[in-house]
Design an enzyme around this catalytic site. Structure first.
Site, PDB file in Angstrom:
ATOM      1  N   GLU A   1     -13.890  -3.164 -42.407  1.00  0.00           N
ATOM      2  CA  GLU A   1     -14.518  -2.126 -41.573  1.00  0.00           C
ATOM      3  C   GLU A   1     -15.048  -0.969 -42.418  1.00  0.00           C
ATOM      4  OE1 GLU A   1     -11.620  -1.266 -38.508  1.00  0.00           O
ATOM      5  OE2 GLU A   1     -12.325  -2.960 -37.315  1.00  0.00           O
TER       6      GLU A   1
ATOM      7  N   GLU B   1     -12.110 -10.186 -35.859  1.00  0.00           N
ATOM      8  CA  GLU B   1     -11.152  -9.410 -35.054  1.00  0.00           C
ATOM      9  C   GLU B   1     -11.725  -9.218 -33.666  1.00  0.00           C
ATOM     10  OE1 GLU B   1      -9.527  -5.662 -36.473  1.00  0.00           O
ATOM     11  OE2 GLU B   1      -9.626  -6.366 -38.548  1.00  0.00           O
TER      12      GLU B   1
HETATM   13  C1  BG6 Z   1      -9.288  -2.670 -36.709  1.00  0.00           C
HETATM   14  C2  BG6 Z   1      -8.524  -2.860 -37.983  1.00  0.00           C
HETATM   15  O1  BG6 Z   1      -9.847  -1.418 -36.740  1.00  0.00           O
HETATM   16  O2  BG6 Z   1      -8.628  -2.622 -35.513  1.00  0.00           O
HETATM   17  C3  BG6 Z   1      -7.097  -3.300 -37.822  1.00  0.00           C
HETATM   18  O3  BG6 Z   1      -9.187  -3.696 -38.883  1.00  0.00           O
HETATM   19  C4  BG6 Z   1      -6.508  -2.623 -36.601  1.00  0.00           C
HETATM   20  O4  BG6 Z   1      -6.409  -3.020 -38.999  1.00  0.00           O
HETATM   21  C5  BG6 Z   1      -7.299  -3.068 -35.372  1.00  0.00           C
HETATM   22  O5  BG6 Z   1      -5.164  -2.856 -36.420  1.00  0.00           O
HETATM   23  C6  BG6 Z   1      -6.776  -2.523 -34.061  1.00  0.00           C
HETATM   24  O6  BG6 Z   1      -6.608  -1.138 -34.139  1.00  0.00           O
HETATM   25  P1  BG6 Z   1      -5.216  -0.463 -33.783  1.00  0.00           P
HETATM   26  O7  BG6 Z   1      -5.391   0.961 -34.104  1.00  0.00           O
HETATM   27  O8  BG6 Z   1      -5.020  -0.747 -32.333  1.00  0.00           O
HETATM   28  O9  BG6 Z   1      -4.207  -1.135 -34.626  1.00  0.00           O
END
Ligand code: BG6
Length: 477
Positions: free
Chosen positions: A175, A374
């Site tokens: 990211e 993701e």
């Molecule tokens: C992304 C990241 O921004 O979102 C992860 O690559 C992160 O590391 C995921 O865990 C979800 O965000 P959060 O803050 O809910 O863990």
């Protein structure tokens, strides 16, 4: 029609959010190790080093370090074809600036990747996922310093050489575009190892400089990686957030375009090997033109990426009533609620159609294969008295998103390599440090205060995702 043969179904995690073992076998302190637990709406504190008595949730996380065999077995049971994780930079170079890597750290990932291959699971590896050695922040000012390019490159090349026959799919920086919100301590520290000051203009200038060194570091890594193994596929990794105008008012339309330009240029550079005109002109006009050499520009051209790895969580809606288009700096400052989409318990918009839109935007812009690395819903789960967990809300979220992904593939012709939902096993939230913000198909018994047995159990979504993979995405019911 449908997902292609060899489609990479799997799940995604990051080393610091699940491994634990923060000081085991020679590992050094990373930026994640100096972040305390926050809460919903409460930011994590970044402390000056590790301070006794504070709650640092990443120190133990879910102790994947000791449980990885059990966990990979469960991933295999779900039918995973791939597993996305990162290599903890401080396991390999504890301080970041050592001459030699830490053999015990390298060995851990050898064992981990071997364990994946035992089940036919292909590792997909991010090099820098919010895990910069804290020493590089303290002693060098993180990516604010050109020297850190060399440290990153050394780390990357060490990993490429060591795992050249075990890992084919790589990403350089997780990211990388998050830092477009440059007034956010967490995002700047995790992306670039930059600690912010009070002046927003200076922070913005710092971000453009650090981000430039990162795209150069990324390009150098891509170039070296391809020499080490020409079969490597090395991608960018962006948090692709499509920007919607709040209305059809031309000022909103122009603002949405500006916000897209401020946020999404990082991958432009990584794909095209050059800065878009709008960024060049913006940084020149603002007077914070970073140190960009002629040699850097050659490197950027030589190290373009092979695919677009991206996370998709939500879209962003912006209104010119908040910020005029020509005054826009950080896109988040212009954000308004979108009345057409619901939000999660953590107030994140839920917009499955936005994912199809995002896939089309990126395909039109980059002409490269996409990889959704993701996607997922952070939610509170309830364990029933018999131990079962009925997470139908998570299934509904993933189903709705996969339906749109399928349309993008079947109807719009998007070339998609794979899909790895975030946090396939419950882990520490990056943003809040909570355990209660759960994403997993596998539940881990641990709470926000660090109590729990660490026992793993299968949620209803485990069986649902197993069926999805088995049918190659045909059965989403
Ligand atoms: C992304 C990241 O921004 O979102 C992860 O690559 C992160 O590391 C995921 O865990 C979800 O965000 P959060 O803050 O809910 O863990």
């Amino acid at each position: 029609m449908g997902f292609k043969d060899g489609f990479l179904w799997g799940g995604a995690v990051a080393a610091h959010q699940l491994e634990g073992g923060w000081d085991r076998d020679g590992k050094g302190v990373s930026v994640a190790d100096v972040m305390t637990a926050g809460a919903n709406g409460v930011p994590r504190e970044i402390t000056k080093g590790v301070i006794a008595g504070k709650n640092y949730p990443n120190h133990e996380a879910i102790d994947f370090y000791d449980h990885y065999k059990e966990d990979i077995k469960l991933f295999a049971e779900m039918g995973f074809k791939c597993f996305r994780t990162s290599i903890g930079w401080t396991r390999i170079f504890p301080n970041g600036d050592e001459a030699e890597p830490n053999e015990a750290g390298l060995k851990f990932y050898d064992d981990l990747f071997d364990e994946c291959h035992k089940y036919g699971i292909e590792p997909v590896v991010t090099l820098a996922h919010f895990e910069m050695p804290y020493h590089l922040v303290e002693a060098y000012g993180g990516f604010g310093n050109r020297k850190v390019i060399d440290f990153f490159l050394k780390f990357a090349v060490t990993c490429f050489k060591r795992y050249k026959d075990k890992v084919k799919y790589w990403m350089t920086f997780n990211e990388i575009d998050n830092q477009s919100s440059f007034n956010n301590d967490f995002l700047m520290c995790t992306n670039s190892g930059i600690l912010l000051g009070d002046d927003p203009k200076e922070n913005e200038a710092k971000m453009y400089q650090a981000a430039h060194y990162e795209v150069v570091a990324s390009a150098l890594a891509v170039k070296e990686g391809h020499k080490i193994n020409p079969d490597f596929k090395i991608g960018t990794m962006i948090n692709f957030t499509p920007i919607y105008p709040a209305s059809s008012d031309p000022e909103d339309i122009l603002l949405a375009q500006r916000a897209d330009q401020r946020r999404n240029w990082f991958s432009d550079v990584q794909v095209w090997g050059e800065y878009p005109r709008n960024v060049e002109s913006y940084i020149e006009r603002e007077g914070f033109r970073p140190d960009i050499t002629a040699e850097d520009r050659v490197v950027l051209k030589e190290g373009t990426v092979d695919y677009i790895g991206f996370s998709y969580y939500h879209t962003m809606t912006v209104s010119a009533k908040k910020v005029a288009p020509d005054d826009l700096t950080d896109p988040r400052l212009a954000e308004v609620k979108n009345p057409f989409v619901k939000v999660s318990e953590w107030d994140w918009p839920i917009d499955p159609v936005g994912l199809r839109y995002a896939m089309n935007l990126m395909t039109d812009r980059y002409h490269l294969p996409l990889f959704i690395v993701e996607n997922g819903l952070g939610a509170v789960d309830k364990v029933e008295s018999d131990g079962s967990i009925h997470d139908d809300y998570r299934i509904a979220y993933l189903r709705a998103h996969l339906q749109e992904v399928k349309k993008a593939v079947d109807l719009d012709g998007v070339d998609l390599m794979g899909y790895t939902p975030w946090g396939c096993i419950d882990l520490v939230s990056a943003g809040t440090g909570q355990m209660s913000k759960r994403y997993g198909f596998i539940y881990v018994d641990k709470d926000d205060e660090g109590n729990g047995t660490l026992k793993r159990s299968k949620k209803d979504s485990f069986y649902w995702y197993q069926k999805v993979i088995k049918s190659n995405g045909e059965d989403l019911d």
